[in-house]
Design a protein around this motif. Structure first.
Motif, short mmCIF file in Angstrom:
data_model
loop_
_atom_site.label_atom_id
_atom_site.label_comp_id
_atom_site.label_asym_id
_atom_site.label_seq_id
_atom_site.Cartn_x
_atom_site.Cartn_y
_atom_site.Cartn_z
N SER A 88 43.84 31.75 51.64
CA SER A 88 44.87 32.76 51.90
C SER A 88 44.37 34.14 51.49
N LEU A 89 43.51 34.21 50.45
CA LEU A 89 42.93 35.51 50.11
C LEU A 89 42.10 36.03 51.28
N ALA A 90 41.30 35.15 51.89
CA ALA A 90 40.46 35.55 53.02
C ALA A 90 41.32 36.02 54.18
N THR A 91 42.41 35.30 54.45
CA THR A 91 43.30 35.68 55.54
C THR A 91 43.89 37.06 55.29
N GLU A 92 44.38 37.24 54.05
CA GLU A 92 44.97 38.53 53.71
C GLU A 92 43.95 39.66 53.88
N ASN A 93 42.70 39.38 53.48
CA ASN A 93 41.67 40.41 53.61
C ASN A 93 41.43 40.78 55.07
N LEU A 145 30.48 46.55 53.78
CA LEU A 145 31.24 47.74 53.39
C LEU A 145 32.55 47.36 52.73
N SER A 146 33.18 46.29 53.23
CA SER A 146 34.45 45.86 52.63
C SER A 146 34.23 45.38 51.22
N VAL A 147 33.13 44.66 51.01
CA VAL A 147 32.84 44.16 49.67
C VAL A 147 32.65 45.33 48.70
N ILE A 148 31.92 46.34 49.18
CA ILE A 148 31.71 47.52 48.33
C ILE A 148 33.04 48.18 48.01
N GLU A 149 33.87 48.28 49.08
CA GLU A 149 35.16 48.93 48.93
C GLU A 149 36.04 48.17 47.93
N ARG A 150 35.90 46.86 47.91
CA ARG A 150 36.78 46.04 47.07
C ARG A 150 36.09 45.58 45.80
N THR A 151 35.09 46.34 45.39
CA THR A 151 34.32 45.93 44.21
C THR A 151 35.22 45.58 43.03
N LEU A 159 27.81 40.61 42.00
CA LEU A 159 28.36 41.76 41.30
C LEU A 159 28.57 41.42 39.84
N ASN A 160 28.18 42.32 38.97
CA ASN A 160 28.45 42.16 37.55
C ASN A 160 29.95 42.32 37.33
N VAL A 161 30.56 41.28 36.78
CA VAL A 161 32.03 41.26 36.67
C VAL A 161 32.53 42.49 35.93
N LEU A 162 31.88 42.76 34.81
CA LEU A 162 32.34 43.85 33.97
C LEU A 162 32.23 45.20 34.69
N ARG A 163 31.05 45.39 35.31
CA ARG A 163 30.84 46.68 35.97
C ARG A 163 31.77 46.82 37.17
N ALA A 164 31.97 45.69 37.85
CA ALA A 164 32.83 45.72 39.03
C ALA A 164 34.25 46.11 38.65
N ILE A 165 34.69 45.55 37.54
CA ILE A 165 36.10 45.73 37.21
C ILE A 165 36.35 47.13 36.67
N THR A 166 35.32 47.76 36.12
CA THR A 166 35.53 49.09 35.57
C THR A 166 35.10 50.18 36.55
N THR A 167 34.67 49.76 37.77
CA THR A 167 34.18 50.73 38.73
C THR A 167 35.32 51.61 39.23
N PHE A 194 44.36 44.60 32.11
CA PHE A 194 43.48 45.77 32.16
C PHE A 194 44.29 47.05 32.18
N GLN A 195 43.62 48.13 31.82
CA GLN A 195 44.29 49.44 31.85
C GLN A 195 44.76 49.76 33.25
N ALA A 196 43.87 49.48 34.27
CA ALA A 196 44.19 49.87 35.65
C ALA A 196 44.88 48.75 36.41
N TYR A 197 45.69 47.95 35.73
CA TYR A 197 46.49 46.85 36.30
C TYR A 197 45.62 45.81 36.98
N ASN A 198 44.75 46.30 37.97
CA ASN A 198 43.89 45.38 38.70
C ASN A 198 44.65 44.21 39.31
N LEU A 199 45.61 44.56 40.15
CA LEU A 199 46.27 43.52 40.93
C LEU A 199 45.61 43.45 42.30
N VAL A 200 45.70 42.30 42.95
CA VAL A 200 45.15 42.18 44.30
C VAL A 200 46.17 42.75 45.28
#
Lengths: 847, 266
Positions: free
Chosen positions: A482-487, A742-748, A838-846, B107-113
């Motif tokens: 369902s995540l893929a469909t939504e994307n 490009l979508s992957v980059i956008e949704r890092t 993708l590095n999880v930490l870096r991705a999430i703080t990007t 997280f600070q920035a919520y980070n919801l899908v």
């Protein structure tokens, strides 16, 4: 601003490389087509110039590059008369014969399928190039019917050496013969015959084997004396010639022959350019999409530029400048790749017997200019829309968190798309009503308009499909599904544009499959309905063969009748006519044409039967006189009946004497055999096989096998088209890769979150893969549906030209959709890997 | 429930079991002369059922510590235990499962899908694992965060406070062993911050949840049971039963450089 543009280009190397690659492939196709046809043109021009002397004397229409074997000859006394001319330095009478093939020691035909097999007498004529037409490189000149020389490449391909016994198949009195190889000849200066084979006899042997032993010639080549021009020699020679025989200057003869070749090459070039065009249209989609995504991702940066005082025009220009750089680079690489592609085409055509190993592959100025023009225009057009949108970003967007790019409403897209579809349908209808090339162009333009219209509407049209697919995904793959469909639903324009590129390729693939299958089914039906003979003997390469074979078969006790079917090309009122000739009595036995009354009552010497659709197009009716222009002259015939399309492998049917009147040598193309009453099939088969087995150029088959052989030809052509459309599909796949990357980059950040809350790398890859499959399947399904619509429409439109059965290869179409899904999986490999790494930490703080 | 050795070696001052602990944790960025130690031998325990704040000036290593504890980042040396599992030895696959089943994040920035509704976002970690939420617990969480009327909304239809409450609910619904919150109120106004923090507090008081929160806000820190102060990659102090004033005071001392690693002071 320029520095910024350069920085952007460098920063987005990979993304731009992918869209640049679309340009590379499209331009490569264009450049490759031109380079290849230039090479062919050069090769044939070389052959023509290398075989033409200062003045050529021959019966009008005979011995040209595209002439069939002519039965008209020039008597020997003319040679003596011409030899008396002071303007002529030397006079070289020649004999030539088509349909002489070399059999290699394994019993196979040298040259395979397609290229002509020629026999000449040896002479030391010098061509207008200043080089001798033939020069002995090894061994001795042949003498008598038991000796031959071979052109070097012919001998090399066959694997024969001087002293070997060479087996030949001929269209002359002896269907097969053997001769001793005494020498090797080089043809022209460049060498090579474009794949044709060449056997050389001495003059007497040529006359004995192919000219009933008479002292006559196919033609005479003259070389001019010192200081005499071609024109002066021609004018001196012409008065000495009998009626119907003409003298032409070497330049004229070469130009006329080259024009004939150019026409064929022009057709090949157009054919290739159509596919290049398809690739470019698909590439345009890819570039529009890439630039749209890049602009969307940079929208905040662009807004900042606007806020800092950059004008709309500057923003617009910076995007277009990027496109220009991509277009320039892509075109440059495209020309280089096009050169390689031309070499690839050389290999492909070599497979069909066209040997261009001696040809040079020139990159002409025209090729370069056209390639750059096409590459730049396409890139700039494709980048214009995203650039304009980029310029419309409000400066205040720089301050906002989530920047949405101004986009045209889906409703407007629907309306514009619908208008284009309607316009396209209109163009197609006009095209079907029209004729010839302009009609085809209209149909093509109509199809393009419909495709673009549907592409515009596809964000809306594709929605139910994605939802349907999503239901399956959810059931099978749970949350990841369902995540893929939504994307894939998240940016319907992007998904649809990516899918549309694939849609175009698949529309054409599906269309061609349907037409091919319909043509096969129609062939089956025609053969089933109109062929009554039990067996067919035909030439595997479609070349004419010796009538002796028919005579031998006719003598068999198991055989009742043999109908000798001959073919020729002619013109009627300026249109090309494919002419078949057959003896009326044999014809009545072999075919069952739905003609009122007995066939022999309407079909006799002096009459012509015309295929119904051809008659309708030409406005011919029963009772009309049809002027059939054959190479030796025009024969007037009475139209006595028409027959349904596809019933015969010709659109004009005449009696054999008509072809002879038209100057053509009577050679058979197909034999239709009916069994004697009481004869066993196996007996007949083995008896005929005994005759044909010595001759590798002809085979015996029953109607089913005959149909299968015809269908094999259709399939071969279909595979060629699949291969050419393959490039468009590759570009479309690149488009999917690009969009996903490009979508992957956008949704890092989102990817980082999903990984943080426990999505495994595997699940993440699957998510990207499923989105990719959704895009691919959307494109494939839309494409196949469009292909079916176009296929049905086109089949209906050409039903009266022999393709009267509609047959849709459902299984094959389903396979295409499945293949597209696999392509989706493949396209996702790199973006999915990238996302998973993708590095999880870096991705999430990007940011 | 945890091994006796764990309790012995770290010698907690009170009788809670330990939910997470770091032992001599080092994290070095760069190499040679350019090497910077973000964590310089940190040893710290987080007791189960406690709400702990990690504080410190910018660059003190508090975020790095949390990332290492939460299996989002790998340490250069030292050990991290979650319960009795040493996570510093696990491969990516096991870490992923661990994050999914044992850890909650805010997280600070919520980070919801953005493509999922509030409810789908809350259930996401469970759905990824292929598990169904426990309905009673789900209801409890939803009611605690007061989101029942918003469940079918997408993130862009929610306010910042609501989004962060969804994120908190997501962190809690899978009943993780420990929740890590990285500046959860950093993007919120004071009213919304209060809501989120009270909710976190309640989940500790009522449901015995363990929470570790990185923050620089003394008011937020006042909601916790214990504040651990970091400076220059070391634990420098800790306060139990903090008030905003005491925390602020301590922070001032840290930033003025007056504190020189005297943990005994607290």
């Amino acid at each position: 601003m320029l520095r910024l543009t350069v920085r952007n280009l460098l920063a987005r190397k990979l993304r731009l490389a992918l869209s640049g690659f679309a340009i590379v492939l499209g331009v490569a196709f264009v450049a490759g087509s031109f380079i290849f046809t230039d090479a062919m043109s050069g090769a044939f021009s070389g052959i023509i110039k290398g075989t033409t002397a200062d003045v050529e004397v021959a019966p009008k229409g005979a011995n040209d590059f595209d002439s069939l074997q002519d039965r008209r000859t020039v008597p020997a006394e003319i040679v003596d008369k011409l030899a008396g001319l002071t303007e002529a330095e030397s006079v070289h009478p020649y004999n030539q014969q088509q349909g002489v093939y070399v059999i290699d020691p394994n019993g196979d035909l040298v040259g395979g399928s397609g290229p002509p097999g020629l026999a000449f007498n040896y002479s030391d004529t010098v061509a207008i190039t200043g080089e001798p037409i033939l020069s002995l490189t090894e061994g001795e000149l042949p003498s008598g019917t038991g000796e031959i020389a071979l052109e070097e490449s012919t001998a090399e391909r066959a694997g024969y050496h001087i002293g070997d016994e060479v087996e030949l198949v001929t269209a002359g009195r002896n269907p097969t013969m053997t001769a001793t190889l005494t020498g090797l000849m080089r043809f022209g200066s460049a060498g090579g015959l474009g794949g044709a084979t060449l056997v050389l006899f001495d003059t007497q042997a040529m006359q004995e084997l192919f000219f009933n032993g008479e002292d006559v010639y196919s033609g005479i080549s003259l070389t001019a004396a010192e200081g005499v021009s071609q024109e002066e020699l021609r004018d001196a020679a012409q008065p000495l010639l009998p009626p119907g025989v003409r003298a032409r200057t070497g330049d004229d003869a070469a130009a006329a022959n080259e024009a004939g070749i150019e026409e064929i090459l022009g057709f090949i070039n157009t054919f290739l350019l159509v596919f290049a065009g398809v690739s470019l249209v698909v590439g345009t989609f890819l570039i529009i999409n890439t630039f749209s995504i890049l602009v969307a991702q940079r929208s905040r940066e662009l807004a900042l530029l606007r806020a800092l005082g950059a004008s709309r025009r500057q923003v617009n220009r910076s995007v277009l400048a990027e496109a220009l750089a991509v277009g320039l680079l892509g075109s440059t690489i495209g020309i280089a790749v096009g050169y390689l592609l031309a070499l690839g085409l050389k290999a492909l055509f070599a497979f069909f017997g066209l040997d261009l190993s001696g040809a040079s592959f020139p990159i002409t100025l025209r090729t370069v200019l056209v390639s750059y023009a096409v590459g730049l225009v396409v890139t700039m057009i494709a980048a214009y829309l995203p650039a304009r949108r980029a310029a419309r970003i409000a400066p205040v967007a720089a301050m906002r968190d989530d920047v949405a790019l101004p986009e045209s409403s889906l409703r407007r897209r629907l309306i514009v798309g619908a208008v284009m579809v309607v316009a396209g349908v209109g163009l197609m209808v006009l095209g079907f009503a029209g004729e010839g090339e302009s009609g085809l162009a209209l149909i093509g333009a109509g199809m393009l308009a419909i495709l673009i219209g549907v592409a515009l509407m596809s964000p809306v049209l594709g929605r139910p499909l994605i939802h349907g697919l999503g239901a399956i995904y959810r059931r099978v793959f749970g949350t990841v599904g369902s995540l893929a469909t939504e994307n894939s639903l998240r940016n319907p324009r992007r998904t649809a544009a990516t899918a549309s590129a694939l849609m175009i390729g698949l529309t054409l693939v599906a269309l061609m499959s349907i037409l091919g299958q319909s043509a096969s089914a129609s062939t089956d039906k025609a053969i089933r309905e109109s062929l009554t003979s039990e067996y067919v003997v035909s030439n595997v390469v479609g070349a004419p063969f010796s009538p002796k074979i028919a005579e031998q078969i006719r003598e068999l006790p198991q055989v009742e009748t043999v109908a000798q079917f001959r073919t020729a090309q002619a013109e009627v009122d300026g249109s090309f006519a494919f002419v078949g000739a057959v003896d009326p009595n044999g014809f009545a036995e072999a075919f069952d044409l739905p003609i009122p009354g007995a066939v022999t009552a309407v079909f006799r010497p002096g009459t012509v039967l015309v295929e119904a659709s051809t008659a309708e197009q030409g406005g011919y009716e029963v009772g009309d006189t049809i002027p059939l222009e054959l190479q030796g002259g025009t024969v007037k015939l009475e139209l006595t009946a028409t027959y349904p399309p596809g019933a015969l492998p010709a659109n004009y049917l005449v009696t054999p004497d008509t072809l002879i009147k038209g100057g053509l040598e009577p050679l058979d193309s197909m034999l239709f055999i009916t069994k004697a009453p009481g004869a066993a099939d196996a007996d007949l088969r083995s008896a005929v096989d005994k005759i044909t087995s010595q001759i590798p150029t002809v085979t015996l088959k029953d109607p089913q096998e005959f149909a299968a052989e015809q269908k094999e030809q259709i399939n071969l052509f279909l595979y060629l088209i699949y291969a050419l459309l393959g490039l468009a599909v590759i570009i479309a796949v690149l488009g999917i890769v690009n969009t996903l990357a490009l979508s992957v980059i956008e949704r890092t950040r989102e990817v980082g979150l999903l990984r943080a809350v426990g999505l495994s790398r595997r699940q993440l890859r699957r998510m990207v893969r499923l989105e990719s499959v959704a895009i691919a399947v959307l494109g494939a399904v839309l494409g196949v549906l469009m292909g079916i619509a176009f296929g049905v429409a086109l089949q209906r439109a050409i039903a009266d030209q022999g393709i009267d059965v509609l047959s849709i290869p459902w299984l094959r179409l389903a396979v295409f959709v499945v293949l597209a899904a696999l392509v989706g999986v493949l396209a996702a490999v790199l973006p999915a890997r990238r996302a998973a790494r993708l590095n999880v930490l870096r991705a999430i703080t990007t940011e | 429930m945890f091994g006796a050795t764990v309790a012995d070696s770290t010698a907690p001052a009170h009788d809670h079991s330990v939910a997470a602990r770091a032992v001599d944790l080092r994290k070095v960025y760069g190499e040679g002369d350019a090497a910077v130690a973000a964590l310089d031998g940190v040893s710290v325990n987080f007791a189960a059922g406690e709400f702990t704040a990690v504080m410190g000036p910018s660059g003190s290593g508090k975020s790095t510590l949390m990332h290492c504890l939460a299996a989002l980042d790998t340490a250069t040396s030292g050990q991290v235990f979650l319960g009795d599992t040493e996570i510093t030895r696990l491969d990516d696959k096991r870490l992923t499962t661990l994050r999914r089943d044992k850890i909650g994040f805010v997280f600070q920035a919520y980070n919801l899908v953005p493509t999922l509704t509030a409810q789908e976002n809350i259930e996401l970690p469970l759905a990824i694992a292929g598990r169904k939420p426990d309905q009673a617990w789900f209801d409890t969480v939803i009611d605690t965060v007061d989101l029942r009327s918003r469940l079918s909304h997408r993130p862009n239809e929610l306010s910042g406070g609501q989004q962060q409450r969804v994120a908190c609910a997501r962190a809690l619904v899978s009943s993780p062993d420990i929740v890590f919150a990285d500046e959860p109120t950093g993007n919120l106004d004071s009213a919304a911050s209060g809501e989120v923090l009270s909710f976190l507090r309640r989940s500790v008081d009522e449901h015995h949840q363990t929470i570790v929160m990185v923050t620089h806000d003394p008011i937020a820190a006042a909601y916790t049971d214990r504040v651990v102060f970091l400076d220059d990659g070391r634990v420098v102090d800790e306060i139990r039963e903090p008030t905003a004033d005491r925390v602020l005071e301590q922070m001032k001392m840290l930033s003025s450089g007056a504190v020189a690693g005297t943990p005994a002071e607290g």
